[in-house]
Write an enzyme that holds these catalytic residues in place. Structure first.
Site, PDB file in Angstrom:
ATOM      1  N   ARG A 253       0.826  -1.233   0.000  1.00 59.96           N
ATOM      2  CA  ARG A 253       0.000   0.000   0.000  1.00 59.96           C
ATOM      3  C   ARG A 253       0.851   1.271   0.000  1.00 59.96           C
ATOM      4  O   ARG A 253       0.494   2.282   0.598  1.00 59.96           O
ATOM      5  CB  ARG A 253      -0.949   0.041   1.191  1.00 59.96           C
ATOM      6  CG  ARG A 253      -2.007  -0.987   1.176  1.00 59.96           C
ATOM      7  CD  ARG A 253      -2.929  -0.910  -0.048  1.00 59.96           C
ATOM      8  NE  ARG A 253      -3.845  -2.015   0.014  1.00 59.96           N
ATOM      9  CZ  ARG A 253      -3.542  -3.241  -0.446  1.00 59.96           C
ATOM     10  NH1 ARG A 253      -2.384  -3.491  -1.048  1.00 59.96           N
ATOM     11  NH2 ARG A 253      -4.409  -4.218  -0.334  1.00 59.96           N
TER      12      ARG A 253
ATOM     13  N   SER B 117     -10.793   0.116   3.094  1.00 59.65           N
ATOM     14  CA  SER B 117     -10.033  -0.086   4.341  1.00 59.65           C
ATOM     15  C   SER B 117      -9.499   1.255   4.821  1.00 59.65           C
ATOM     16  O   SER B 117      -8.818   1.942   4.062  1.00 59.65           O
ATOM     17  CB  SER B 117      -8.837  -1.009   4.096  1.00 59.65           C
ATOM     18  OG  SER B 117      -9.279  -2.208   3.536  1.00 59.65           O
TER      19      SER B 117
ATOM     20  N   GLU C 228      -4.600   4.237   5.871  1.00 67.02           N
ATOM     21  CA  GLU C 228      -4.282   3.967   4.466  1.00 67.02           C
ATOM     22  C   GLU C 228      -4.819   5.138   3.623  1.00 67.02           C
ATOM     23  O   GLU C 228      -4.285   5.481   2.588  1.00 67.02           O
ATOM     24  CB  GLU C 228      -4.975   2.661   4.060  1.00 67.02           C
ATOM     25  CG  GLU C 228      -4.726   2.242   2.645  1.00 67.02           C
ATOM     26  CD  GLU C 228      -5.450   0.939   2.284  1.00 67.02           C
ATOM     27  OE1 GLU C 228      -5.311  -0.068   3.001  1.00 67.02           O
ATOM     28  OE2 GLU C 228      -6.165   0.958   1.272  1.00 67.02           O
TER      29      GLU C 228
HETATM   30  C1  FAD Z   1     -15.460   0.635  -1.379  1.00 61.39           C
HETATM   31  C2  FAD Z   1     -13.980   0.802  -1.568  1.00 61.39           C
HETATM   32  C3  FAD Z   1     -13.172  -0.312  -1.702  1.00 61.39           C
HETATM   33  C4  FAD Z   1     -11.783  -0.162  -1.891  1.00 61.39           C
HETATM   34  N1  FAD Z   1     -11.039  -1.290  -2.028  1.00 61.39           N
HETATM   35  C5  FAD Z   1      -9.693  -1.192  -2.211  1.00 61.39           C
HETATM   36  C6  FAD Z   1      -8.903  -2.373  -2.366  1.00 61.39           C
HETATM   37  O1  FAD Z   1      -9.404  -3.491  -2.371  1.00 61.39           O
HETATM   38  N2  FAD Z   1      -7.571  -2.222  -2.509  1.00 61.39           N
HETATM   39  C7  FAD Z   1      -6.971  -0.985  -2.545  1.00 61.39           C
HETATM   40  O2  FAD Z   1      -5.747  -0.920  -2.699  1.00 61.39           O
HETATM   41  N3  FAD Z   1      -7.694   0.151  -2.404  1.00 61.39           N
HETATM   42  C8  FAD Z   1      -9.044   0.083  -2.234  1.00 61.39           C
HETATM   43  N4  FAD Z   1      -9.795   1.216  -2.080  1.00 61.39           N
HETATM   44  C9  FAD Z   1      -9.113   2.531  -2.037  1.00 61.39           C
HETATM   45  C10 FAD Z   1      -9.120   3.298  -3.377  1.00 61.39           C
HETATM   46  O3  FAD Z   1     -10.117   2.840  -4.231  1.00 61.39           O
HETATM   47  C11 FAD Z   1      -7.788   3.235  -4.103  1.00 61.39           C
HETATM   48  O4  FAD Z   1      -6.763   3.711  -3.271  1.00 61.39           O
HETATM   49  C12 FAD Z   1      -7.771   4.040  -5.408  1.00 61.39           C
HETATM   50  O5  FAD Z   1      -6.571   3.780  -6.107  1.00 61.39           O
HETATM   51  C13 FAD Z   1      -7.907   5.541  -5.196  1.00 61.39           C
HETATM   52  O6  FAD Z   1      -8.074   6.148  -6.465  1.00 61.39           O
HETATM   53  P1  FAD Z   1      -8.752   7.573  -6.654  1.00 61.39           P
HETATM   54  O7  FAD Z   1      -8.573   7.934  -8.089  1.00 61.39           O
HETATM   55  O8  FAD Z   1     -10.127   7.564  -6.138  1.00 61.39           O
HETATM   56  O9  FAD Z   1      -7.806   8.462  -5.732  1.00 61.39           O
HETATM   57  P2  FAD Z   1      -8.109   9.862  -5.020  1.00 61.39           P
HETATM   58  O10 FAD Z   1      -8.870   9.591  -3.768  1.00 61.39           O
HETATM   59  O11 FAD Z   1      -8.687  10.801  -5.989  1.00 61.39           O
HETATM   60  O12 FAD Z   1      -6.647  10.328  -4.636  1.00 61.39           O
HETATM   61  C14 FAD Z   1      -5.860   9.633  -3.688  1.00 61.39           C
HETATM   62  C15 FAD Z   1      -4.499  10.309  -3.545  1.00 61.39           C
HETATM   63  O13 FAD Z   1      -3.771  10.235  -4.763  1.00 61.39           O
HETATM   64  C16 FAD Z   1      -3.368  11.527  -5.239  1.00 61.39           C
HETATM   65  N5  FAD Z   1      -3.579  11.490  -6.704  1.00 61.39           N
HETATM   66  C17 FAD Z   1      -4.720  11.180  -7.366  1.00 61.39           C
HETATM   67  N6  FAD Z   1      -4.490  11.092  -8.686  1.00 61.39           N
HETATM   68  C18 FAD Z   1      -3.164  11.382  -8.877  1.00 61.39           C
HETATM   69  C19 FAD Z   1      -2.310  11.446 -10.030  1.00 61.39           C
HETATM   70  N7  FAD Z   1      -2.752  11.155 -11.257  1.00 61.39           N
HETATM   71  N8  FAD Z   1      -1.009  11.782  -9.842  1.00 61.39           N
HETATM   72  C20 FAD Z   1      -0.522  12.047  -8.608  1.00 61.39           C
HETATM   73  N9  FAD Z   1      -1.279  11.998  -7.478  1.00 61.39           N
HETATM   74  C21 FAD Z   1      -2.587  11.657  -7.617  1.00 61.39           C
HETATM   75  C22 FAD Z   1      -4.285  12.489  -4.526  1.00 61.39           C
HETATM   76  O14 FAD Z   1      -3.615  13.718  -4.328  1.00 61.39           O
HETATM   77  C23 FAD Z   1      -4.574  11.796  -3.211  1.00 61.39           C
HETATM   78  O15 FAD Z   1      -3.557  12.075  -2.270  1.00 61.39           O
HETATM   79  C24 FAD Z   1     -11.197   1.113  -1.915  1.00 61.39           C
HETATM   80  C25 FAD Z   1     -12.016   2.249  -1.786  1.00 61.39           C
HETATM   81  C26 FAD Z   1     -13.395   2.099  -1.612  1.00 61.39           C
HETATM   82  C27 FAD Z   1     -14.259   3.306  -1.500  1.00 61.39           C
END
Ligand code: FAD
Length: 343
Positions: free
Chosen positions: A164, A238, A334
């Protein structure tokens, strides 16, 4: 480039938190990113850059600029009989990309089905589920560095992936933007991972044989049963990482807690289940006002309606303190805390 002022980010974060941002820049392509970098109210006043908003805990108000990555697209770069190299834009939906790959018989990421968020964020915390981490399919990525305004090609090795985490969450946090990611996907139909948990049982229940499609379907079904849908109950998956500890620390813990579950890691350490620790401390399903830990999965912090980011964070800290009191283990979030102090 679309710019909105005094905008509520509620629909842009899966916790469903009301958070008023002074300005929101919608970055629809890479040219927008450069314009945003140079705009006097853009990067110079940035408080947050985000994509799918599924890994954020936001405070109630953001004084400054917020930017959202929205460009998408998938391009096949190279194809052989064994594998395929695919470039995917940062703002592309992760799950849509997984389905695109499965449709074409390209394997390697099917175990990561239904993880919310976008492709450009997947490397940041090296998303993982059901025995697979995204690092195993990433060949390289394109990265825009704020300091230089230049695009760099970063190999998998440079990204320093771990559990992670990656260099983008540590040394290079907020130092740049992932523009697109190159994935190497396999055409080998036998290279499947069904070892984890209940995946194989679910495939048998569906009356199917293991394949990238049946694995994906099984995992979607398991996840739908186990995890709260953010459209119904606000959450970010998580909330805490599973703690990684040394074998010595485990031996000490086992003296008092014989039944503590643990999983051996490649580096000689062991991983504990944060969900189990939280459940043992009695927090599963507990609530205070609209903040709570989910009743089916103790590791998921939930917003039952109108909790604020501050209330959720205070709740999470009570959980963290209790786990520390009972097990002397410090849980680490996380989820990315925005405008909230990382205690
Ligand atoms: C129901 C649910 C289940 C989930 N299950 C999992 C799982 O099984 N495994 C897992 O690993 N995660 C899981 N997650 C967490 C999440 O989905 C992941 O971490 C996902 O990769 C986040 O992507 P996002 O685009 O929504 O990020 P955001 O929330 O938009 O951003 C997260 C971080 O990344 C930075 N960021 C975003 N895009 C960029 C970019 N292009 N360049 C540089 N920085 C950037 C942002 O500044 C922020 O700090 C889950 C979440 C939910 C709601």
């Amino acid at each position: 480039m679309r710019i909105q002022e005094n905008i509520n980010l509620k629909k842009y974060n899966t916790f469903g938190l009301n958070c008023i941002a002074e300005r929101l820049f919608h970055l629809e392509d890479e040219v927008d990113l450069v314009k945003y970098h140079q705009h006097p109210n853009g990067y110079a006043k940035q408080r947050l850059l985000f994509s799918g908003g599924s890994n954020l805990l936001l405070c109630s108000e953001i004084k400054g600029t917020v930017a959202k990555i929205e460009w998408n697209g998938i391009k096949i770069i190279k194809e052989t009989e064994q594998d395929v190299l695919v470039e995917v834009a940062a703002g592309h939906s992760w799950h849509a990309f997984v389905l695109w790959a499965i449709d074409r018989g390209f394997g390697g990421i099917e175990n990561l089905s239904l993880i919310p968020g976008h492709v450009g964020t997947a490397p940041i915390q090296n998303i993982g589920a059901y025995g697979v981490e995204v690092k195993n399919s990433i060949e390289s990525l394109r990265y825009y560095r704020w300091e230089t305004g230049e695009i760099e090609i970063l190999s998998n090795k440079i990204c320093d992936f771990g559990y992670r985490t990656s260099i983008f969450k540590t040394q290079w946090r907020d130092k740049g933007v992932i523009l697109s990611v190159n994935f190497k996907l396999t055409k080998d139909k036998h290279n499947l991972n069904t070892q984890y948990g209940s995946v194989i049982d679910e495939i048998h229940k569906m009356g199917e044989l293991p394949s990238i499609l049946s694995i994906s379907k099984a995992i979607i079904s398991i996840r739908n049963n186990k995890l709260p849908d953010p459209k119904v109950i606000g959450n970010s998956g998580s909330f805490f990482k599973n703690p990684i500890i040394s074998k010595n620390t485990l031996s000490e813990l086992k003296e008092k807690h014989k039944d503590i579950p643990f999983y051996d890691q490649e580096n000689g350490k062991v991983k504990l289940s944060a969900g189990w620790l939280i459940e043992m401390c009695g927090w599963k399903g507990k609530t205070h006002k609209d903040a709570g830990m989910h009743d089916k999965q103790a590791l998921v912090l939930v917003n039952h309606g109108n909790a604020t980011g501050e209330e959720l964070w205070a709740f999470a800290n009570h959980v963290k303190e209790d786990v520390y009191k009972s097990y002397k283990i410090k849980l680490e979030p996380e989820v990315n805390l925005i405008g909230l102090s990382n205690l």
